[in-house]
Design a protein around this motif. Sequence first.
Motif, PDB file in Angstrom:
ATOM      1  N   GLU A 120      -7.587  -1.705   8.520  1.00 24.40           N
ATOM      2  CA  GLU A 120      -7.079  -2.262   7.263  1.00 24.40           C
ATOM      3  C   GLU A 120      -5.679  -2.859   7.438  1.00 24.40           C
ATOM      4  O   GLU A 120      -5.369  -3.917   6.913  1.00 24.40           O
ATOM      5  CB  GLU A 120      -7.082  -1.204   6.157  1.00 24.40           C
ATOM      6  N   THR A 121      -4.838  -2.169   8.210  1.00 23.96           N
ATOM      7  CA  THR A 121      -3.484  -2.667   8.468  1.00 23.96           C
ATOM      8  C   THR A 121      -3.540  -3.966   9.270  1.00 23.96           C
ATOM      9  O   THR A 121      -2.826  -4.923   8.963  1.00 23.96           O
ATOM     10  CB  THR A 121      -2.657  -1.612   9.230  1.00 23.96           C
ATOM     11  N   VAL A 122      -4.389  -3.995  10.278  1.00 24.66           N
ATOM     12  CA  VAL A 122      -4.536  -5.201  11.102  1.00 24.66           C
ATOM     13  C   VAL A 122      -5.068  -6.351  10.259  1.00 24.66           C
ATOM     14  O   VAL A 122      -4.605  -7.485  10.367  1.00 24.66           O
ATOM     15  CB  VAL A 122      -5.448  -4.927  12.315  1.00 24.66           C
ATOM     16  N   LEU A 123      -6.031  -6.051   9.398  1.00 21.09           N
ATOM     17  CA  LEU A 123      -6.601  -7.075   8.518  1.00 21.09           C
ATOM     18  C   LEU A 123      -5.531  -7.650   7.595  1.00 21.09           C
ATOM     19  O   LEU A 123      -5.422  -8.874   7.432  1.00 21.09           O
ATOM     20  CB  LEU A 123      -7.752  -6.480   7.709  1.00 21.09           C
ATOM     21  N   LYS A 124      -4.708  -6.788   7.036  1.00 22.32           N
ATOM     22  CA  LYS A 124      -3.621  -7.227   6.147  1.00 22.32           C
ATOM     23  C   LYS A 124      -2.613  -8.091   6.925  1.00 22.32           C
ATOM     24  O   LYS A 124      -2.201  -9.152   6.470  1.00 22.32           O
ATOM     25  CB  LYS A 124      -2.931  -6.019   5.538  1.00 22.32           C
ATOM     26  N   ASP A 125      -2.211  -7.624   8.119  1.00 22.65           N
ATOM     27  CA  ASP A 125      -1.235  -8.366   8.928  1.00 22.65           C
ATOM     28  C   ASP A 125      -1.792  -9.721   9.362  1.00 22.65           C
ATOM     29  O   ASP A 125      -1.083 -10.736   9.318  1.00 22.65           O
ATOM     30  CB  ASP A 125      -0.833  -7.561  10.162  1.00 22.65           C
ATOM     31  N   PHE A 126      -3.057  -9.734   9.775  1.00 23.12           N
ATOM     32  CA  PHE A 126      -3.663 -10.979  10.238  1.00 23.12           C
ATOM     33  C   PHE A 126      -3.777 -11.976   9.091  1.00 23.12           C
ATOM     34  O   PHE A 126      -3.503 -13.169   9.265  1.00 23.12           O
ATOM     35  CB  PHE A 126      -5.038 -10.700  10.853  1.00 23.12           C
ATOM     36  N   SER A 127      -4.158 -11.488   7.907  1.00 22.00           N
ATOM     37  CA  SER A 127      -4.244 -12.364   6.733  1.00 22.00           C
ATOM     38  C   SER A 127      -2.872 -12.923   6.382  1.00 22.00           C
ATOM     39  O   SER A 127      -2.749 -14.091   5.993  1.00 22.00           O
ATOM     40  CB  SER A 127      -4.824 -11.602   5.549  1.00 22.00           C
ATOM     41  N   SER A 128      -1.850 -12.097   6.537  1.00 23.28           N
ATOM     42  CA  SER A 128      -0.485 -12.554   6.274  1.00 23.28           C
ATOM     43  C   SER A 128      -0.078 -13.657   7.251  1.00 23.28           C
ATOM     44  O   SER A 128       0.540 -14.659   6.862  1.00 23.28           O
ATOM     45  CB  SER A 128       0.476 -11.369   6.386  1.00 23.28           C
ATOM     46  N   MET A 129      -0.446 -13.500   8.522  1.00 23.71           N
ATOM     47  CA  MET A 129      -0.134 -14.538   9.516  1.00 23.71           C
ATOM     48  C   MET A 129      -0.868 -15.841   9.206  1.00 23.71           C
ATOM     49  O   MET A 129      -0.286 -16.926   9.302  1.00 23.71           O
ATOM     50  CB  MET A 129      -0.496 -14.052  10.914  1.00 23.71           C
ATOM     51  N   LEU A 130      -2.131 -15.730   8.836  1.00 30.80           N
ATOM     52  CA  LEU A 130      -2.895 -16.938   8.501  1.00 30.80           C
ATOM     53  C   LEU A 130      -2.321 -17.630   7.274  1.00 30.80           C
ATOM     54  O   LEU A 130      -2.288 -18.861   7.208  1.00 30.80           O
ATOM     55  CB  LEU A 130      -4.364 -16.592   8.283  1.00 30.80           C
ATOM     56  N   SER A 131      -1.849 -16.849   6.320  1.00 32.46           N
ATOM     57  CA  SER A 131      -1.216 -17.417   5.135  1.00 32.46           C
ATOM     58  C   SER A 131       0.057 -18.179   5.521  1.00 32.46           C
ATOM     59  O   SER A 131       0.320 -19.273   5.005  1.00 32.46           O
ATOM     60  CB  SER A 131      -0.885 -16.308   4.144  1.00 32.46           C
ATOM     61  N   TYR A 132       0.819 -17.620   6.445  1.00 30.89           N
ATOM     62  CA  TYR A 132       2.039 -18.283   6.918  1.00 30.89           C
ATOM     63  C   TYR A 132       1.706 -19.593   7.628  1.00 30.89           C
ATOM     64  O   TYR A 132       2.376 -20.608   7.434  1.00 30.89           O
ATOM     65  CB  TYR A 132       2.811 -17.343   7.846  1.00 30.89           C
ATOM     66  N   VAL A 133       0.651 -19.591   8.433  1.00 37.61           N
ATOM     67  CA  VAL A 133       0.225 -20.815   9.121  1.00 37.61           C
ATOM     68  C   VAL A 133      -0.185 -21.867   8.097  1.00 37.61           C
ATOM     69  O   VAL A 133       0.132 -23.060   8.247  1.00 37.61           O
ATOM     70  CB  VAL A 133      -0.922 -20.515  10.112  1.00 37.61           C
ATOM     71  N   ASP A 134      -0.867 -21.444   7.039  1.00 41.13           N
ATOM     72  CA  ASP A 134      -1.240 -22.393   5.979  1.00 41.13           C
ATOM     73  C   ASP A 134      -0.002 -22.992   5.322  1.00 41.13           C
ATOM     74  O   ASP A 134       0.018 -24.180   4.984  1.00 41.13           O
ATOM     75  CB  ASP A 134      -2.121 -21.712   4.935  1.00 41.13           C
ATOM     76  N   GLN A 135       1.047 -22.194   5.142  1.00 41.05           N
ATOM     77  CA  GLN A 135       2.296 -22.714   4.575  1.00 41.05           C
ATOM     78  C   GLN A 135       2.922 -23.746   5.505  1.00 41.05           C
ATOM     79  O   GLN A 135       3.433 -24.772   5.060  1.00 41.05           O
ATOM     80  CB  GLN A 135       3.291 -21.580   4.341  1.00 41.05           C
TER      81      GLN A 135
END
Length: 94
Positions: A23-38
């Motif tokens: 769950e932590t990895v999923l949250k962190d990975f989603s956060s990174m993908l969100s940053y890439v989208d920005q």
Amino acid sequence: MDQKQIRAIAALAKLKIDDSEIETVLKDFSSMLSYVDQIKEIDTSSVGDDEIYFQILETPRKDIAENTLTREDLGANAPKYENGYVVVPRVIET
């Protein structure tokens, strides 16, 4: 992104992720993908390719040969050193 995709990515990267960490990895990975989208949304149309390369190559270092390691220093750091050469294990038998 879901747990199945995270496990697939971890397998490709040869990472071991425990069930308690997923769950932590999923949250962190989603956060990174969100940053890439920005980052993708940033308007770079005013920056030309030549400007990027010019900034990188603007101050090249001097290409000056220097003797910074003597043979004695090299020999002191080598596991096996004979007659001025580093001795390595034989790889191919002749």
